[in-house]
Design an enzyme around this catalytic site. Structure first.
Site, PDB file in Angstrom:
ATOM      1  N   LYS A 145       9.726   2.462   5.335  1.00 41.82           N
ATOM      2  CA  LYS A 145       9.793   3.783   4.690  1.00 41.82           C
ATOM      3  C   LYS A 145      11.138   4.447   4.963  1.00 41.82           C
ATOM      4  CE  LYS A 145       5.375   4.205   3.367  1.00 41.82           C
ATOM      5  NZ  LYS A 145       4.947   4.477   1.988  1.00 41.82           N
ATOM      6  N   LYS A 249      -1.749   0.782  -7.131  1.00 44.06           N
ATOM      7  CA  LYS A 249      -2.694   0.978  -6.034  1.00 44.06           C
ATOM      8  C   LYS A 249      -4.071   0.982  -6.673  1.00 44.06           C
ATOM      9  CE  LYS A 249       0.108   3.694  -2.830  1.00 44.06           C
ATOM     10  NZ  LYS A 249       1.331   2.920  -2.972  1.00 44.06           N
TER      11      LYS A 249
HETATM   12 MG    MG Z   1       5.177   3.618  -2.186  1.00 43.63          MG
END
Ligand code: MG
Length: 316
Positions: A145, A249
């Protein structure tokens, strides 16, 4: 009217081993709902509603309200007419319905051994000490991240990470929409020289035109994630010309049936990814990935983020 299924559901909570830091903030507890459908012959299908409201799905409360008003039975007609405003419910109920079909299950089990996984590293400097044990476990694609600390600090860590990783490793960078235009350009410049598979969601959802422009200027592909949280958003980005990577997702995208139709029709470059669901949602999500993903690793290397697997007391 078809015979209704018996419906049972139970909310669950799962604490992260360490809070998950992203540019959206800190996340400590994963909450969701486990569903169980039973048909008239006693066969059971499990499903999971794992909302992610800050990503564009309904809230847990909205999902629970929906379940409560259903009562103890549900028909396939109701399952296939859950409103688009409840994408995690669409996924949970449809996948429980699909799980009742045992033929589908056995076909998919065979395909699943072919899946490769990418693994999420901790953010910041912790990535430098934690990639090695994960490499030893067999992971070759790591996600990290960015957009959390300053770009200077993150580039510094990133260079050390890229130097440390063996040549066959690959990195996925995920900014969660947290970069400015200039920062995104700087990252893409650096990525060109390094084994970076893609940069995920460098800019916020509202800046679609800028994302599209970025995608034409650099050799490192860009993946949309927050921009394509639901099927409606995915279709809209495709219509507006997005042809690089789509992160899907499954647990929050909406109806698996309609997702399948869309992916098969347009042959999009898709990466399937977790929302920190339990094994039940994960199983259903991986089923979709085996059918719809072509050659990209799936983002389900998340076991280390929880203390243990599925606790039995989640089961209704
Ligand atoms: Mg992402």
């Amino acid at each position: 009217m078809t015979t209704p299924y018996q419906l049972e559901f139970r909310p669950y909570q799962r604490r992260f081993r360490q809070p998950l830091q992203t540019s959206h903030g800190s996340w400590e507890i994963r909450e969701g709902i486990i569903l169980r459908l039973t048909d008239e012959t006693g066969r059971v299908g499990w499903g999971e509603i794992a909302p992610l409201p800050w990503f564009g799905s309904e809230t847990l409360k909205q999902a629970l309200d929906f379940c409560h008003q259903l009562g103890s039975e549900i028909t396939p007609e109701t399952i296939f007419s859950i409103p688009d405003a409840l994408p995690a419910c669409q996924f949970g109920f449809e996948s429980a319905w699909e799980a009742l079909s045992s033929n589908l299950q056995s076909k998919i089990q065979n395909l699943k051994s072919k899946i490769t996984y990418s693994c999420l590293l901790p953010s910041g400097v912790a990535a430098l000490r934690e990639w090695q044990p994960l490499w030893n476990q067999g992971y070759r694609i790591f996600k990290w991240k960015i957009g959390i600390a300053s770009i200077k600090q993150e580039l510094n860590i990133f260079h050390q990470l890229a130097d440390a990783l063996p040549a066959s490793a690959q990195l996925r960078l995920d900014a969660n929409g947290g970069l400015s235009w200039e920062e995104a350009k700087e990252w893409l410049q650096v990525c060109q020289e390094l084994p970076v598979e893609f940069l995920e969601q460098p800019l916020p959802v509202e800046q679609f035109d800028a994302l599209l422009e970025l995608s034409t200027q650099h050799s490192t592909p860009i993946a949309l994630d927050e921009s394509v949280a639901t099927l409606a958003q995915l279709q809209a980005c495709y219509r507006q010309g997005w042809r690089e990577i789509f992160v899907i997702k499954p647990c929050i995208v909406g109806s698996p049936k309609r997702l399948r139709q869309f992916c098969q029709q347009h042959k999009i470059d898709a990466v399937f990814s977790s929302v920190f669901e339990t094994e039940i949602g994960r199983e259903a999500a991986l089923n979709l990935a085996t059918q719809l993903s072509h050659n990209r690793a799936v983002g389900f290397g998340i076991d280390r983020w929880f203390v243990s697997g599925m606790a039995n007391n989640f089961i209704p």
